[in-house]
Design a protein around this motif. Structure first.
Motif, PDB file in Angstrom:
ATOM      1  N   TYR A 119      20.313 -17.048  11.777  1.00 29.81           N
ATOM      2  CA  TYR A 119      21.626 -16.704  12.331  1.00 29.81           C
ATOM      3  C   TYR A 119      22.500 -17.908  12.665  1.00 29.81           C
ATOM      4  CZ  TYR A 119      20.491 -17.553  17.352  1.00 29.81           C
ATOM      5  OH  TYR A 119      20.169 -18.097  18.564  1.00 29.81           O
ATOM      6  N   CYS A 172      19.158 -12.279  -5.829  1.00 26.57           N
ATOM      7  CA  CYS A 172      20.020 -11.506  -4.928  1.00 26.57           C
ATOM      8  C   CYS A 172      20.915 -10.567  -5.725  1.00 26.57           C
ATOM      9  CB  CYS A 172      20.870 -12.467  -4.101  1.00 26.57           C
ATOM     10  SG  CYS A 172      22.010 -11.618  -3.010  1.00 26.57           S
ATOM     11  N   GLY A 229      21.505 -13.250   8.887  1.00 22.50           N
ATOM     12  CA  GLY A 229      21.051 -13.076   7.508  1.00 22.50           C
ATOM     13  C   GLY A 229      19.546 -13.154   7.467  1.00 22.50           C
ATOM     14  N   SER A 230      19.038 -13.394   6.292  1.00 27.85           N
ATOM     15  CA  SER A 230      17.590 -13.550   6.153  1.00 27.85           C
ATOM     16  C   SER A 230      17.284 -14.243   4.845  1.00 27.85           C
ATOM     17  CB  SER A 230      16.891 -12.185   6.206  1.00 27.85           C
ATOM     18  OG  SER A 230      17.226 -11.424   5.068  1.00 27.85           O
ATOM     19  N   SER A 276      19.950 -16.412   3.097  1.00 25.91           N
ATOM     20  CA  SER A 276      21.307 -16.001   2.739  1.00 25.91           C
ATOM     21  C   SER A 276      21.880 -14.981   3.705  1.00 25.91           C
ATOM     22  CB  SER A 276      21.373 -15.471   1.307  1.00 25.91           C
ATOM     23  OG  SER A 276      20.696 -14.251   1.201  1.00 25.91           O
ATOM     24  N   PHE A 277      23.202 -14.939   3.706  1.00 24.40           N
ATOM     25  CA  PHE A 277      23.937 -13.936   4.468  1.00 24.40           C
ATOM     26  C   PHE A 277      24.467 -12.891   3.481  1.00 24.40           C
ATOM     27  CE2 PHE A 277      23.850 -17.617   7.243  1.00 24.40           C
ATOM     28  CZ  PHE A 277      23.503 -17.038   8.449  1.00 24.40           C
ATOM     29  N   TYR A 278      25.215 -11.976   3.995  1.00 23.70           N
ATOM     30  CA  TYR A 278      25.789 -10.881   3.187  1.00 23.70           C
ATOM     31  C   TYR A 278      26.277 -11.337   1.801  1.00 23.70           C
ATOM     32  CZ  TYR A 278      29.283  -7.548   1.590  1.00 23.70           C
ATOM     33  OH  TYR A 278      30.024  -6.689   0.812  1.00 23.70           O
ATOM     34  N   ALA A 307      23.009 -19.451   2.887  1.00 27.51           N
ATOM     35  CA  ALA A 307      23.231 -19.830   4.282  1.00 27.51           C
ATOM     36  C   ALA A 307      23.696 -21.266   4.407  1.00 27.51           C
ATOM     37  CB  ALA A 307      21.944 -19.626   5.085  1.00 27.51           C
ATOM     38  N   VAL A 348      19.877  -7.352  10.510  1.00 27.29           N
ATOM     39  CA  VAL A 348      19.707  -7.796   9.121  1.00 27.29           C
ATOM     40  C   VAL A 348      20.133  -6.685   8.167  1.00 27.29           C
ATOM     41  CG1 VAL A 348      18.054  -8.608   7.394  1.00 27.29           C
ATOM     42  CG2 VAL A 348      17.805  -9.316   9.799  1.00 27.29           C
ATOM     43  N   LYS A 374      23.668  -8.063   6.864  1.00 29.04           N
ATOM     44  CA  LYS A 374      23.382  -8.742   5.606  1.00 29.04           C
ATOM     45  C   LYS A 374      23.233  -7.790   4.436  1.00 29.04           C
ATOM     46  CE  LYS A 374      20.282 -11.297   2.827  1.00 29.04           C
ATOM     47  NZ  LYS A 374      18.903 -11.606   2.479  1.00 29.04           N
ATOM     48  N   GLU A 375      22.411  -6.789   4.618  1.00 29.67           N
ATOM     49  CA  GLU A 375      22.072  -5.963   3.469  1.00 29.67           C
ATOM     50  C   GLU A 375      23.141  -4.943   3.126  1.00 29.67           C
ATOM     51  OE1 GLU A 375      18.158  -4.416   4.277  1.00 29.67           O
ATOM     52  OE2 GLU A 375      17.288  -6.427   4.479  1.00 29.67           O
TER      53      GLU A 375
END
Lengths: 319, 319, 319, 319
Positions: free
Chosen positions: A106, B32, B128-129, B132-134, B139, B269, B273-274
């Motif tokens: 984050y 992704c 994110g995770s 990476s973010f959305y 990241a 998350v 993000k997802e």
């Protein structure tokens, strides 16, 4: 009268005069007339907003198109000195590959900001005169280094109202008005008539001068040094109309430089202090006038930091 | 296979695995899948908002009553560490009786703040995770000390939508849910049915747990340490419903502690993000449920600071 | 070797390699050799300072002349991005004529600052490499958003030592060295000899390049973009001499751009991390060299904010 | 005298008195006597420091032992309201495994701080009275939101002088003096005599009360609410001795509460404003008195931020 009597009399008179002077200078204006909303009122003409007024204004939503009235600001955005902002995005607990959460990463962000930057609302504790702010609030009592004790932005209720934008630039037949150019009551009345959008009690009125669209990006120093704007009479006229808030696509609403050098930003004094009317600055009116969206539902909920004087905002216009 | 061949094969495999590991750790997840809104999209389900959806939602205004969904915050408001805020109200140019303007006096204010305090929106660059973010935003590329390069809060369009508040506390027959207590999909479905407020595409969904009303003032340490909230499945369920934003009257939406210690804040998350769904925290849902105002027009324009991750907010509910 | 055996072997090898990679990447370098001062040491070569060394250095005071080695900084001082500072002077409790004390008035000041601006000391937690800082301190363990957990500036003892300034500009026969121009070990040895000031164990060594005197005011952008400085070999040479601190009249000590683009600021790594030697930047060496004050008592007590990485300073040279 | 004459006379007298009052209140005290160092002087008794005085003071270094006079401060350190500090350690350009330099990693730090926290020097622009600060500097002219225009901390030359610590706690036969307990001139004279350390022109005088050692950690609220300290007469006595600076191991030097409620912190007014003598607060005198180190070389170079009022410091005592 003996010399002694005169001296005694003098001392009495002078003491009394000095006491008055000292009292009047910093604090409560003894002759202050409370607001029409009562001596305890802190929200001014926001009192005019009620379910009926909101319901009526909501009828202005006819197409469902929305407009963000805030522009994007950053550390380069010019502002009235010494205002500035600085933002940092950081990753607490995730330094050098450390894992904060087994399943997530984050970003967090911290900000140092003067709240009077870019799109902003001026609360009723922003500008006053003669030792007091709105509703006879003694300046030295309500102001405090840790936050206003009264009139803070946290008191502002949802500003949901009929919004009217008046295209002053079009009125003058220009893309943008010039720095120092002001519009008077006649101009404001002419535009209302031309647009078919009379100002009514409880409205939020925005003026489009074209100034920010024309100058902010191209000449930021010029943008922030001067501006076109309302004359003092317009502020008084709008107060007479009992509007809730007045804004413009300029950093300070009032014309700068002021035609009367002894009364700079007098419109602020008239609206904020004398009439409990909020001021909205750097409003992005361009998209509204380009769409001919002269009437709309205006919705603003300023973030409620206790004791804040101003707040960065992004009101939404819906029509 | 000779030893030499094995060694050679090993090197190839290992190199490849390590390369993948190194790639995956910090940056772009090669596998992704871009958002349904396209590889360039930065606003996620806010894409679902359009004039038709806004026009429809505006029909929910029936009484004209408005609700500020933000509570008042100050330097004492507890927050997720190390977040805090400090405000100063000052009088530039007016020190020791100096006159800034011949006709006026004024207060200004400056603020040092972590933007994730109290009523806030989490932008899509917040959580994110797996590097990476959305929308496959690596990241390490989008995050920057000076502000997010993509997914910043300035991109968020006006969030004007049908708002639905689900009274989870009432569902459980309590004034407020307990810390660590979560609600699942069945609970959420039951409340929708009970209230007659089915969740629909494009909605802003708020959960009322009673947590903030019950605990923020009375036990601030407890308030910020744990919280009731949604289970991970609820986040997935809401994503399936294609909502625009999900919020609650808690500081972090997800139940804390998490039932699965390896998946804290997994709802964040899933949503951010997802699925490109915004999160709204510390929403003041109490007045809504007390009025039975389960459906309303939700309006939010977050202040547009370039690159900000989160923003302090005060959305307005109108019904 | 069967396929199954190979696969099993592969898995073992790969797991082991990955484990190593993951371990090495962020954290403790398994093969790190502790400092000569012991595994618990946090102050590096400041251990060389003791009463005997101070007493000896104090004999350098012969005229009683003192020199502030810090220059004046303000919000316009250029700095390595994103560093900046902002200061406000305010009058708490004295707004609009209010009286804080019956007998006194006062100013207070607040500051937002990145501590690596202008005259500064780099603590041992500032620059590291390969996942660790000085003395095998794993980067991800000692670094923390709220302050370094080890190696913070509060640990630095009084830096009282023999100071030596080496006039590199004079050595090259110029008023100031050029950006990107570096000096090597031969140059440093030549100047020691010429000045009659051999570097000794426990010294604080300052280099005068003329850079700040020549460029900071006249061309601030150029000043902060590049700089003359030490070569990597000089850092190693000084480490071999067991000095306590190394500084210069530049913002970053090392030559910029680095002759080896893969090793920028390598002198920082060598001094801070590998040898526990402090770095002093933007030191005002001009007055020293103009006076021929090549040797002096150096005295520095950095303000002790727990966990700070760097500190703004103004060391005093006395001769 | 006729009524008319009296009235006329009255008007004249009153006008004159009011004019004086208005003049005197905010600005230049017409009858201000410039400092002994001349009307342009900004550094007060630091003028007493010269090579001869420094050379003489340096002879006090006999063992080479050094003492940091600053204690460690952090965000929990209590301070005079509304003062506080917040520090963040961050890793610019290194988010989520990103590499800032091929060969190095680094921490940076940013700080939000009120400069009057913990060990600090009060500059001559900190406390004044009757509209002016030291040397007839009109308060409203020298104070500015962006920094003092005169008397800023950047003007303070190296404070290198004979230091004397007076153990007042020992004098009273206690480990620490009580809140509100003050010492007078007799006490100060007795301790000088007992210790064999007469105060001389140009000295830096520190008082050891035991207050901080006893209370800061154990009862921080009590520590910052009150304190033992000098009486007003001591300040005047020290001014008569022409010292350069006066400090103590308390947060505010003067006894709190003041014996005369109308003259709180009057010692500050006497030292800073009336005599150009600096004040040093929260000095760590414990180690000095425990060593019987009553005389020493005092060395302080405050970081030079233009316009700062105060500065966080860590002076070094060497004996």
């Amino acid at each position: 009268m003996t010399a002694r009597t005169v001296a005694s009399f003098l001392i009495t008179v002078v003491s009394s005069l000095l006491a008055t002077a000292l009292l009047a200078a910093p604090g409560q204006t003894a002759d202050c007339k409370p607001s029409r909303w009562g001596v305890e009122d802190q929200i001014g003409n926001a009192n005019l907003i009620n379910p009926a007024s909101i319901l009526a204004a909501s009828k202005l939503i006819k197409t469902g198109k929305s407009y963000p009235l805030g522009i994007v600001i950053d550390s380069n955005t010019p502002a009235y000195p010494p205002r500035s902002l600085s933002l940092q995005v950081v990753q607490p607990g995730q330094q050098f590959g450390r894992i904060a959460f087994p399943n997530a990463i984050y970003n967090d962000d911290l900000l140092q900001i003067w709240l009077g930057i870019g799109p902003q609302i001026d609360g009723l504790g922003h500008i006053g005169s003669e030792g007091s702010f709105y509703n006879c609030n003694a300046a030295q009592d309500v102001s405090d280094i840790n936050g206003l004790k009264r009139l803070g932005i946290e008191n502002v209720p949802p500003l949901v109202a009929r919004g009217v934008v008046l295209d002053m630039a079009a009125h003058f037949g220009v893309e943008f008005m010039q720095a120092g150019q002001f519009f008077g009551v006649d101009d404001v009345e002419a535009v209302q008539k031309k647009q078919g959008t009379p100002i009514r009690e409880g409205d939020v009125v925005l003026f489009h001068t074209g100034w920010t669209d024309a100058k902010l990006a191209s000449d930021p120093d010029a943008w922030v040094s001067q501006e076109p704007g309302q004359s003092e009479e317009v502020a008084r006229y709008l107060a007479g109309k009992s509007v809730v808030a007045v804004g413009a696509d300029t950093w300070g609403l009032d014309v700068v430089p002021s035609p009367d050098p002894d009364r700079p930003f007098q419109g602020h004094v008239i609206l904020l202090k004398e009439n409990g009317i909020y001021i909205l600055e750097t409003m992005n009116t361009g998209p509204l006038v380009r769409d001919g969206a002269y009437e709309f539902l205006f919705v603003l909920g300023p973030a409620r930091i206790r004791g804040a004087v101003q707040m960065i905002i992004n009101p939404i216009a819906i029509r």
